[in-house]
Design an enzyme around this catalytic site. Structure first.
Site, short mmCIF file in Angstrom:
data_model
loop_
_atom_site.label_atom_id
_atom_site.label_comp_id
_atom_site.label_asym_id
_atom_site.label_seq_id
_atom_site.Cartn_x
_atom_site.Cartn_y
_atom_site.Cartn_z
N ARG A 176 0.65 -1.31 -0.03
CA ARG A 176 0.07 -0.02 0.02
C ARG A 176 0.91 1.09 0.00
O ARG A 176 0.49 2.24 0.51
CB ARG A 176 -1.00 0.19 1.25
CG ARG A 176 -1.88 -0.98 1.12
CD ARG A 176 -2.90 -1.00 -0.03
NE ARG A 176 -3.84 -2.45 -0.03
CZ ARG A 176 -2.96 -3.53 -0.48
NH1 ARG A 176 -2.16 -3.55 -1.09
NH2 ARG A 176 -4.03 -4.56 -0.19
N SER A 226 -10.39 -0.51 3.96
CA SER A 226 -9.61 -0.81 5.34
C SER A 226 -8.86 0.69 5.60
O SER A 226 -8.35 1.33 5.04
CB SER A 226 -8.49 -1.59 5.14
OG SER A 226 -9.06 -2.91 4.60
N GLU A 296 -3.82 3.27 6.58
CA GLU A 296 -4.08 2.83 5.30
C GLU A 296 -4.48 4.29 4.64
O GLU A 296 -4.09 4.76 3.65
CB GLU A 296 -4.81 1.67 4.86
CG GLU A 296 -4.61 1.41 3.32
CD GLU A 296 -5.24 0.21 2.96
OE1 GLU A 296 -4.91 -0.87 3.65
OE2 GLU A 296 -5.75 0.14 1.81
C1 LIG Z 1 -15.53 -0.21 -0.38
C2 LIG Z 1 -14.01 -0.21 -0.53
C3 LIG Z 1 -13.15 -1.24 -0.60
C4 LIG Z 1 -11.85 -1.09 -0.95
N1 LIG Z 1 -11.07 -2.12 -1.16
C5 LIG Z 1 -9.70 -2.14 -1.27
C6 LIG Z 1 -8.83 -3.09 -1.46
O1 LIG Z 1 -9.34 -4.29 -1.54
N2 LIG Z 1 -7.49 -2.74 -1.73
C7 LIG Z 1 -7.04 -1.62 -1.46
O2 LIG Z 1 -5.87 -1.27 -1.95
N3 LIG Z 1 -7.75 -0.57 -1.47
C8 LIG Z 1 -9.09 -0.54 -1.34
N4 LIG Z 1 -9.75 0.39 -1.03
C9 LIG Z 1 -9.40 1.99 -0.78
C10 LIG Z 1 -9.22 2.66 -2.27
O3 LIG Z 1 -10.17 2.24 -3.05
C11 LIG Z 1 -7.92 2.53 -2.86
O4 LIG Z 1 -6.86 2.91 -2.14
C12 LIG Z 1 -7.88 3.31 -4.12
O5 LIG Z 1 -6.59 2.95 -5.04
C13 LIG Z 1 -7.75 4.53 -4.26
O6 LIG Z 1 -8.04 5.38 -5.32
P1 LIG Z 1 -8.96 6.65 -5.69
O7 LIG Z 1 -9.05 6.98 -6.95
O8 LIG Z 1 -10.26 6.65 -4.90
O9 LIG Z 1 -7.71 7.74 -4.77
P2 LIG Z 1 -8.15 8.87 -3.78
O10 LIG Z 1 -8.55 8.14 -2.49
O11 LIG Z 1 -8.74 9.90 -4.50
O12 LIG Z 1 -6.67 9.21 -3.27
C14 LIG Z 1 -5.96 8.43 -2.47
C15 LIG Z 1 -4.23 9.08 -2.64
O13 LIG Z 1 -3.79 9.04 -3.89
C16 LIG Z 1 -3.46 10.10 -4.52
N5 LIG Z 1 -4.10 10.32 -5.82
C17 LIG Z 1 -5.23 9.92 -6.37
N6 LIG Z 1 -5.16 10.27 -7.73
C18 LIG Z 1 -3.72 10.49 -8.16
C19 LIG Z 1 -3.28 11.08 -9.11
N7 LIG Z 1 -3.78 10.92 -10.33
N8 LIG Z 1 -1.86 11.68 -9.22
C20 LIG Z 1 -1.19 11.64 -7.98
N9 LIG Z 1 -2.02 11.47 -6.79
C21 LIG Z 1 -3.21 11.02 -6.82
C22 LIG Z 1 -4.27 11.35 -3.48
O14 LIG Z 1 -3.68 12.44 -3.28
C23 LIG Z 1 -4.57 10.26 -2.22
O15 LIG Z 1 -3.17 10.76 -1.34
C24 LIG Z 1 -11.42 0.22 -1.02
C25 LIG Z 1 -12.11 1.41 -0.72
C26 LIG Z 1 -13.55 1.21 -0.42
C27 LIG Z 1 -14.43 2.24 -0.21
#
Ligand SMILES: Cc1cc2nc3c(=O)[nH]c(=O)nc-3n(C[C@H](O)[C@H](O)[C@H](O)COP(=O)(O)OP(=O)(O)OC[C@H]3O[C@@H](n4cnc5c(N)ncnc54)[C@H](O)[C@@H]3O)c2cc1C
Length: 303
Positions: A176, A226, A296
């Site tokens: 992560r 998580s 996380e």
């Molecule tokens: C129901 C549920 C289940 C989930 N299951 C998992 C799982 O199984 N495994 C897992 O790893 N995660 C899981 N997650 C967490 C999440 O979905 C992941 O971490 C996902 O990769 C985050 O992507 P996001 O686009 O929503 O990023 P955001 O939440 O918008 O951002 C996360 C981080 O990335 C940065 N960021 C986002 N986009 C960019 C970009 N283009 N350039 C630079 N920085 C950027 C942001 O600044 C922030 O620091 C889950 C979440 C939920 C709600």
């Protein structure tokens, strides 16, 4: 503080793409978060470069979000500019075993394209609600795999407005984590390498993962997946449950009764409620088991 002149300048540069005081709760899976001073959704990479270069010239802080599914934004909101990388930067193309996806493409969209082309690799991601950008930065993973095993190279935009590339070996992926969490740059696009796999097998595997999530995760309430990373050899959910915290509620935030590493928003939870539960879980797990839980989720915003 970004002043109104900067906002006007951005509105001229990117007509219809700039808002002020946008509630961040509309852009996080927890449905929590105060206003962002300036909120921009670029229509493509040229607009992204324009806003980033302008923020640099005017020395305004800039924060990037994807789908907000790993974010806790405080009620104080975010100073400066929030750039949301969404579906307007969401193109997905394929060539042989290669998939190229812009940062705003949903992971689910990439997995669906891969499945339809008979390309294996993205099955693990079924049910992760993030964008490609967020997934690469977080090294999203599940079911024993993570996205770093598919990434070939990434196109980045520096906060000075210059595009550059990084190969997988230079991204320092870990559990992560990646170097991109500390590098002042924006993920614009990622190129992935897959392998040929039977479409039916891919579909069945993804269905299995989705079904397991439906049974083991509280998907009926806003959450951010998580909250804590799993400590080596153990699971944060197991430790929080064993510390007796499952179901604990502060305000409208609750440690899920379904999965103790999830905190759900029962309606009008605040970031403060969530952070109190986070602190309690940390203290209790440390006291009971001597294990220091690491977050996380990413916490951002003013007090
Ligand atoms: C129901 C549920 C289940 C989930 N299951 C998992 C799982 O199984 N495994 C897992 O790893 N995660 C899981 N997650 C967490 C999440 O979905 C992941 O971490 C996902 O990769 C985050 O992507 P996001 O686009 O929503 O990023 P955001 O939440 O918008 O951002 C996360 C981080 O990335 C940065 N960021 C986002 N986009 C960019 C970009 N283009 N350039 C630079 N920085 C950027 C942001 O600044 C922030 O620091 C889950 C979440 C939920 C709600």
């Amino acid at each position: 503080m970004a002043d109104s002149a900067i906002c006007r300048e951005l509105q001229e540069l990117l007509p219809g793409r700039v808002r002020t005081g946008e509630p961040m709760k509309n852009h996080t899976s927890w449905r929590i978060g105060g206003p962002s001073e300036i909120f921009v959704e670029p229509a493509g990479r040229e607009e992204l470069q324009l806003v980033v270069s302008h923020a640099h010239r005017r020395q305004v802080p800039l924060m990037v979000i994807g789908n907000g599914s790993n974010l806790l934004v405080t009620e104080g909101g975010i100073r400066g500019i929030v750039v949301k990388i969404g579906s307007d930067l969401g193109r997905i193309t394929t060539r042989d075993l290669r998939i190229t996806a812009e940062a705003g493409a949903k992971l689910a969209g990439v997995a669906a394209v891969a499945r339809d082309k008979g390309l294996g690799g993205f099955e693990f991601s079924a049910g992760i609600p993030g964008t490609v950008g967020g997934a690469v930065v977080m090294n999203a993973g599940a079911n024993g795999s993570s996205i770093c095993s598919l990434v070939h190279k990434v196109l980045l935009l520096s906060l000075e407005g210059e595009f550059y590339q990084k190969a997988n070996k230079d991204i320092s992926f870990g559990y992560r984590t990646s170097i991109l969490q500390s590098e002042p740059a924006i993920v614009v696009e990622a190129e992935f390498f897959c392998h040929f796999k039977d479409k039916k097998e891919i579909t069945a595997e993804m269905e299995r993962h989705l079904n397991r999530r439906r049974q083991t995760q509280p998907l009926g309430y806003p959450n951010a997946g998580s909250v804590f990373k799993n400590p080596p050899g153990d699971s944060a959910g197991r430790l929080i449950e064993a510390a007796g915290l499952k179901g604990l509620r502060i305000g409208d935030a609750q440690i899920s009764t379904v999965h103790a590493n999830f905190i759900i928003n029962l309606g009008s939870a605040t970031a403060r409620d969530i952070l109190k539960l986070v602190e309690l879980a940390r203290e209790k797990v440390l006291g009971c088991f001597g294990v220091e839980l690491q977050l996380e989720i990413k916490v951002i915003g003013n007090d």
